[in-house]
Design a protein around this motif. Structure first.
Motif, short mmCIF file in Angstrom:
data_model
loop_
_atom_site.label_atom_id
_atom_site.label_comp_id
_atom_site.label_asym_id
_atom_site.label_seq_id
_atom_site.Cartn_x
_atom_site.Cartn_y
_atom_site.Cartn_z
N TRP A 40 33.86 -5.43 4.50
CA TRP A 40 32.35 -5.22 4.57
C TRP A 40 31.80 -6.36 3.51
O TRP A 40 30.90 -6.92 3.48
CB TRP A 40 31.91 -3.81 4.04
CG TRP A 40 30.31 -3.63 4.13
CD1 TRP A 40 29.52 -3.30 5.17
CD2 TRP A 40 29.33 -3.82 2.84
NE1 TRP A 40 28.11 -3.08 4.84
CE2 TRP A 40 28.22 -3.62 3.60
CE3 TRP A 40 29.49 -4.30 1.61
CZ2 TRP A 40 26.91 -3.77 2.63
CZ3 TRP A 40 28.49 -4.70 0.95
CH2 TRP A 40 27.31 -4.19 1.39
N LEU A 43 32.24 -9.86 4.31
CA LEU A 43 31.13 -10.30 5.25
C LEU A 43 29.80 -10.20 4.52
O LEU A 43 29.00 -11.57 4.54
CB LEU A 43 30.78 -9.20 6.22
CG LEU A 43 29.83 -9.48 7.46
CD1 LEU A 43 30.21 -10.42 8.19
CD2 LEU A 43 29.56 -8.08 8.16
N VAL A 47 27.98 -14.25 4.43
CA VAL A 47 26.73 -14.60 4.87
C VAL A 47 25.70 -15.14 3.92
O VAL A 47 25.06 -16.00 4.24
CB VAL A 47 26.09 -13.06 5.28
CG1 VAL A 47 24.36 -13.20 5.48
CG2 VAL A 47 26.81 -12.56 6.49
N GLU A 78 26.88 -3.42 9.16
CA GLU A 78 27.27 -4.81 8.66
C GLU A 78 26.19 -5.63 8.26
O GLU A 78 25.43 -6.14 9.16
CB GLU A 78 28.21 -5.49 9.64
CG GLU A 78 29.46 -4.66 10.13
CD GLU A 78 30.42 -5.46 11.11
OE1 GLU A 78 29.71 -6.35 11.92
OE2 GLU A 78 31.49 -4.91 11.22
N THR A 81 24.38 -9.28 10.35
CA THR A 81 24.60 -9.21 11.78
C THR A 81 23.46 -8.50 12.67
O THR A 81 22.42 -8.24 11.87
CB THR A 81 25.94 -8.50 12.25
OG1 THR A 81 25.75 -7.03 11.71
CG2 THR A 81 27.18 -9.01 11.19
N GLU A 82 23.65 -8.39 13.78
CA GLU A 82 22.59 -7.73 14.68
C GLU A 82 22.64 -6.17 14.44
O GLU A 82 21.73 -5.43 14.76
CB GLU A 82 22.82 -7.67 16.00
CG GLU A 82 22.54 -9.34 16.62
CD GLU A 82 22.55 -9.46 18.09
OE1 GLU A 82 22.79 -8.56 18.86
OE2 GLU A 82 21.94 -10.70 18.57
N GLN A 83 23.41 -5.83 13.38
CA GLN A 83 23.44 -4.35 13.10
C GLN A 83 22.32 -4.18 12.07
O GLN A 83 21.62 -3.18 12.00
CB GLN A 83 24.73 -4.00 12.45
CG GLN A 83 25.87 -3.61 13.62
CD GLN A 83 26.99 -2.74 13.02
OE1 GLN A 83 27.19 -2.56 11.69
NE2 GLN A 83 28.03 -2.45 14.03
N TYR A 85 20.07 -6.98 9.80
CA TYR A 85 19.58 -8.55 9.59
C TYR A 85 19.29 -8.72 8.25
O TYR A 85 18.76 -7.71 7.36
CB TYR A 85 18.41 -8.95 10.42
CG TYR A 85 18.51 -8.86 11.76
CD1 TYR A 85 19.08 -9.92 12.47
CD2 TYR A 85 18.07 -7.74 12.56
CE1 TYR A 85 19.35 -10.04 13.86
CE2 TYR A 85 18.21 -8.02 14.29
CZ TYR A 85 19.07 -9.04 14.50
OH TYR A 85 18.88 -9.21 16.07
N GLN A 107 21.68 -3.02 17.37
CA GLN A 107 23.02 -2.65 17.46
C GLN A 107 23.21 -1.60 16.19
O GLN A 107 24.01 -0.80 16.40
CB GLN A 107 23.98 -3.97 17.20
CG GLN A 107 24.07 -4.54 18.27
CD GLN A 107 25.16 -5.83 18.38
OE1 GLN A 107 25.73 -5.87 17.51
NE2 GLN A 107 25.34 -6.57 19.34
N ASN A 205 16.13 -14.42 17.46
CA ASN A 205 16.83 -13.51 18.53
C ASN A 205 15.97 -12.55 19.41
O ASN A 205 16.08 -11.33 19.11
CB ASN A 205 18.09 -12.89 17.93
CG ASN A 205 19.05 -12.42 18.83
OD1 ASN A 205 18.78 -12.41 20.21
ND2 ASN A 205 20.21 -12.21 18.58
N SER A 208 16.94 -9.58 21.45
CA SER A 208 17.53 -8.45 20.40
C SER A 208 16.42 -7.79 19.78
O SER A 208 16.66 -6.39 19.69
CB SER A 208 18.62 -9.06 19.33
OG SER A 208 19.71 -9.39 19.75
#
Length: 286
Positions: A40, A43, A47, A78, A81-83, A85, A107, A205, A208
């Motif tokens: 985590w 990541l 980013v 995360e 990500t799409e979990q 933003y 997500q 996106n 999404s």
């Protein structure tokens, strides 16, 4: 003395990525046990280092950036990500300069629904102009959505739907939204209509965000892990004596933020949202 996220404002000369590393132990303590803390953190660091616009916005207020990451850590999502933003967002308090805003993506909402343990599957899909879609409330248990995968372009986005299959095989409330309803949600989004709309997920996106609009409304009708996370946070706060530690806002007695699903601002001020379905005639039914 051991550094905490609460001291962030005292060490602003460090870059955002370095600050995440500095508070590695605190983030590791916040993430749920099923999340690999080292992964985590890697990541989160990757980013912010990999996007110049994000890095610049984070530098404008590193404390806010770290606090948004704190929300992602508590939810076990995360970042970047799409979990969850991470987007630059204009701030009046910072003279119009961008700062970092965290937004739970579709997500992330689906992950929180699964984590609650009450569903066996979650279906969230967009409908395009060339698709075949039928659903009659009261007659059909679930929508029938047919896609010609080999027939060329599917056309423009025209709708989105979401439902969950519970552990007992029952179908949850079915949420169906047409383009107008999705655009109404977009119109309430600070990010899509602010000074930096090009950074909003609505611009980067769009599909999404259609999915997220439906998933967020579905979350009213099925259990999510937000309630569980709040209880877990309270227990962690007692063990770590969080109430006596400095906070990002400087108030040592301020409570920790709840684990409710944060958003761009479009849904947070609405209050409860009624789930809706739209039949083939376009009539909205509650």
């Amino acid at each position: 003395m051991t550094e905490t996220i609460g001291n962030a404002l005292e060490v602003r000369d460090h870059g955002p990525a370095a600050m995440v590393e500095t508070y590695r132990a605190e983030y590791a303590a916040l993430v749920p046990t099923h999340v690999n803390a080292d992964q985590w953190i890697r990541l989160a660091v990757g980013v912010i280092r990999g996007d110049e616009n994000l890095e610049k916005a984070a530098r404008n207020d590193i404390g806010v950036f770290l606090r948004e990451l704190k929300t992602a850590a508590r939810l076990g999502l995360e970042p970047g990500t799409e979990q969850f933003y991470l987007t630059p967002r204009k701030s009046k308090a910072h003279g119009g300069r961008p700062i970092i805003k965290g937004i739970v993506g579709y997500q992330g909402i689906v992950e929180l629904i699964y984590r609650a343990g009450a569903v066996s599957s979650v279906v969230v899909e967009v409908v395009r102009a060339a698709d075949t879609f039928t659903y009659t409330p009261g007659r059909d248990e679930r929508p029938i959505h047919e896609i010609d995968w080999f027939g060329g372009a599917r056309g423009d986005l025209v709708g989105v739907y979401a439902y969950a299959v519970m552990k007992d095989s029952a179908t949850s409330k079915v949420v169906v939204l047409n383009r107008q309803q999705v655009m109404e949600a977009k119109a309430k989004s600070d990010g899509a209509n602010g000074r930096y709309p090009q950074y909003s997920p609505w611009a980067t996106n769009e599909e999404s965000m259609w999915l997220k609009t439906a998933a967020r409304r579905l979350a009213k009708w099925v259990p999510t892990s937000a309630e569980y996370m709040r209880e877990q946070l309270r227990a962690q706060a007692e063990v770590a004596t969080e109430a006596q530690r400095p906070t990002l806002g400087g108030d040592a007695t301020a409570p920790m933020p709840s684990a409710d699903i944060p958003d761009e601002g479009d849904d947070l001020d609405e209050g409860p949202i009624d789930a809706e379905v739209v039949d083939e005639t376009g009539e909205v039914r509650s």
